[in-house]
Scaffold this motif. Structure first.
Motif, PDB file in Angstrom:
ATOM      1  N   GLU A  45      64.999   9.326 -17.562  1.00 33.94           N
ATOM      2  CA  GLU A  45      63.703   8.915 -18.091  1.00 33.94           C
ATOM      3  C   GLU A  45      62.757   8.540 -16.947  1.00 33.94           C
ATOM      4  O   GLU A  45      63.188   8.180 -15.845  1.00 33.94           O
ATOM      5  CB  GLU A  45      63.848   7.706 -19.031  1.00 33.94           C
ATOM      6  N   TYR A  46      61.463   8.626 -17.253  1.00 32.95           N
ATOM      7  CA  TYR A  46      60.418   8.197 -16.317  1.00 32.95           C
ATOM      8  C   TYR A  46      60.002   6.769 -16.676  1.00 32.95           C
ATOM      9  O   TYR A  46      59.848   6.430 -17.849  1.00 32.95           O
ATOM     10  CB  TYR A  46      59.212   9.128 -16.400  1.00 32.95           C
ATOM     11  N   ALA A  47      59.838   5.921 -15.678  1.00 33.77           N
ATOM     12  CA  ALA A  47      59.411   4.537 -15.886  1.00 33.77           C
ATOM     13  C   ALA A  47      58.415   4.150 -14.807  1.00 33.77           C
ATOM     14  O   ALA A  47      58.348   4.779 -13.746  1.00 33.77           O
ATOM     15  CB  ALA A  47      60.617   3.592 -15.864  1.00 33.77           C
ATOM     16  N   GLN A  48      57.656   3.097 -15.105  1.00 31.93           N
ATOM     17  CA  GLN A  48      56.642   2.608 -14.162  1.00 31.93           C
ATOM     18  C   GLN A  48      57.036   1.217 -13.688  1.00 31.93           C
ATOM     19  O   GLN A  48      57.413   0.355 -14.489  1.00 31.93           O
ATOM     20  CB  GLN A  48      55.269   2.564 -14.825  1.00 31.93           C
ATOM     21  N   CYS A  49      56.932   0.998 -12.404  1.00 28.74           N
ATOM     22  CA  CYS A  49      57.310  -0.287 -11.810  1.00 28.74           C
ATOM     23  C   CYS A  49      56.235  -1.335 -12.115  1.00 28.74           C
ATOM     24  O   CYS A  49      55.043  -1.094 -11.908  1.00 28.74           O
ATOM     25  CB  CYS A  49      57.491  -0.135 -10.302  1.00 28.74           C
ATOM     26  N   VAL A  50      56.662  -2.497 -12.617  1.00 37.15           N
ATOM     27  CA  VAL A  50      55.743  -3.591 -12.904  1.00 37.15           C
ATOM     28  C   VAL A  50      56.031  -4.808 -12.022  1.00 37.15           C
ATOM     29  O   VAL A  50      55.261  -5.762 -12.020  1.00 37.15           O
ATOM     30  CB  VAL A  50      55.823  -4.010 -14.387  1.00 37.15           C
ATOM     31  N   ARG A  51      57.141  -4.786 -11.278  1.00 32.79           N
ATOM     32  CA  ARG A  51      57.460  -5.852 -10.339  1.00 32.79           C
ATOM     33  C   ARG A  51      58.208  -5.244  -9.162  1.00 32.79           C
ATOM     34  O   ARG A  51      59.241  -4.612  -9.337  1.00 32.79           O
ATOM     35  CB  ARG A  51      58.311  -6.933 -11.004  1.00 32.79           C
ATOM     36  N   ALA A  52      57.658  -5.433  -7.965  1.00 31.97           N
ATOM     37  CA  ALA A  52      58.226  -4.792  -6.783  1.00 31.97           C
ATOM     38  C   ALA A  52      59.564  -5.433  -6.406  1.00 31.97           C
ATOM     39  O   ALA A  52      60.059  -6.342  -7.069  1.00 31.97           O
ATOM     40  CB  ALA A  52      57.232  -4.871  -5.631  1.00 31.97           C
ATOM     41  N   ASN A  53      60.146  -4.940  -5.295  1.00 33.32           N
ATOM     42  CA  ASN A  53      61.457  -5.421  -4.847  1.00 33.32           C
ATOM     43  C   ASN A  53      61.449  -6.934  -4.678  1.00 33.32           C
ATOM     44  O   ASN A  53      60.574  -7.495  -4.010  1.00 33.32           O
ATOM     45  CB  ASN A  53      61.813  -4.774  -3.509  1.00 33.32           C
TER      46      ASN A  53
END
Length: 382
Positions: free
Chosen positions: A40-48
């Protein structure tokens, strides 16, 4: 501690933790991850960032790779295919004569599976529909029935406040909302005014419920018999946010007056008969109930109301630590209301300037009894 990134698969959906697998991901970047539904494709909302392993409810899965331009083109192609799948599914539902409302369709990232969301008042036998769709679209078909609140979350829209739905913007989970919350907040019980577009009670009723519950504890009940600085009377109205009450005085019942809660002394809580044998104290003594600050009376203003509402929402603000002191003492308003000294001890009535006759009336028991002398032997140590 373990390194994670937080991603979302939909706008306003839940956040999921994944192992960045040594890749530095920024907020807004697209990533390809492996889930139970496949790739699946997802979008990052909180970085490392690092979190404690105790916060993890399941083993972390690593991200597969960063999304590329080809992946973005594939997403756009899937959106176009979803529109065509919706039209075909609508036609098939009509052909099979099923009582169901199609809400949306979702293609998996690789296009091998299609998930249809629908609403219905009852159970629907859609086995024949699934076979027909699979033969037409040449993909695995899954139909999932959802509720009206989930439908509003998927479709989106504008609420009566003029802003987008909370559920489609930031609410990850639906909180239970009851009509009791509307009653506590003194709102209109008209269903059209407290219901959202989905037909259920608005989710925003939950936001301020805890603050209102705390304010209710501080306020007198309706029809309570109270003492005020101007005499005894009955509570006819309550304003929770301003922390004030409207009282019909026995001396002038046609002209109700408004008092702050700290200026009231409750003799009988709630409805009931006038306490037998009750004798109203002299006005000179009752006048000392009036809220004062630096020798002068303070009217109830908008600033006071706002401060009271904040104080009710955050009870920890009631006690303020003074600079240079290691202990906490009650605020000035609480000292005046309860007649306490700086150390928190209760002072005798004589030291508060509120002398009472030797015989007092106790509404709880309905008897008169002689007040015992103060056993402390003098003024408490300050």
């Amino acid at each position: 501690m373990v390194e994670i990134i937080s991603v979302r698969f939909k706008n306003g959906g839940k956040e999921y933790y994944f192992n960045p697998n040594g890749i530095q991901v920024q907020v807004g970047d697209g990533v390809i991850v492996e889930t139970t539904r496949g790739t699946e494709y997802a979008q990052c909302v909180r970085a490392n960032n690092m979190i404690d392993e105790i916060e993890l409810t399941a083993p972390l899965r690593p991200i597969v790779r960063m999304a590329t331009q080809e992946d973005m083109k594939l997403l756009e192609k899937n959106k176009e295919r979803e529109k065509r799948a919706m039209d075909i599914c609508q036609q098939k539902i009509a052909e099979h004569g099923l009582e169901m409302k199609l809400v949306s369709a979702e293609y998996s990232f690789d296009g091998s599976k299609i998930l249809f969301f629908f609403t219905s008042e009852g159970r629907v036998d859609f086995r024949a529909l699934v076979k027909d769709l699979a033969g037409t679209l040449h993909a695995r078909i899954e139909l999932r029935q959802i509720g009206v609140r989930d439908e509003a979350k998927l479709l989106g829209g504008l609420g009566i406040c003029g802003k987008p739905f909370c559920c489609s913007q930031f609410l990850e989970e639906f909180q239970p909302v009851s009509i009791k919350m509307a009653k506590t907040q003194n709102l209109s019980l008209n269903p059209t005014k407290i219901s959202g577009t989905c037909g259920r009670l608005m989710c925003c009723l939950k936001y301020e419920q805890e603050a209102y519950e705390d304010l209710v504890k501080r306020a007198p009940k309706q029809e309570s018999f109270v003492e005020t600085p101007d005499g005894a009377g009955t509570v006819s109205g309550i304003n929770l946010l301003r922390q004030t009450a409207q009282v019909r005085l026995e001396s002038d019942p046609e002209s109700p007056k408004t008092y702050h809660n700290c200026e009231l002394c409750v003799i009988r809580s709630g409805k009931g008969k006038r306490p037998e044998g009750y004798v109203e104290p002299p006005l000179a003594e009752l006048a000392k109930l009036r809220r004062k600050e630096e020798g002068g009376s303070v009217p109830v203003t908008e600033e006071d109301s706002l401060a009271a509402a904040i104080e009710a929402a955050f009870p920890s603000r009631e006690y303020q630590e003074q600079p240079g002191q290691g202990e906490r003492r009650p605020s000035r308003r609480r000292q005046h209301r309860h007649g306490k000294g700086e150390g928190g001890e209760r002072r005798p009535r004589e030291e508060q300037g509120m002398e009472r006759p030797a015989e007092e009336y106790h509404p709880a028991s309905g008897n008169r009894r002689r007040r015992r002398p103060n056993k402390g032997g003098g003024k408490p140590q300050e």
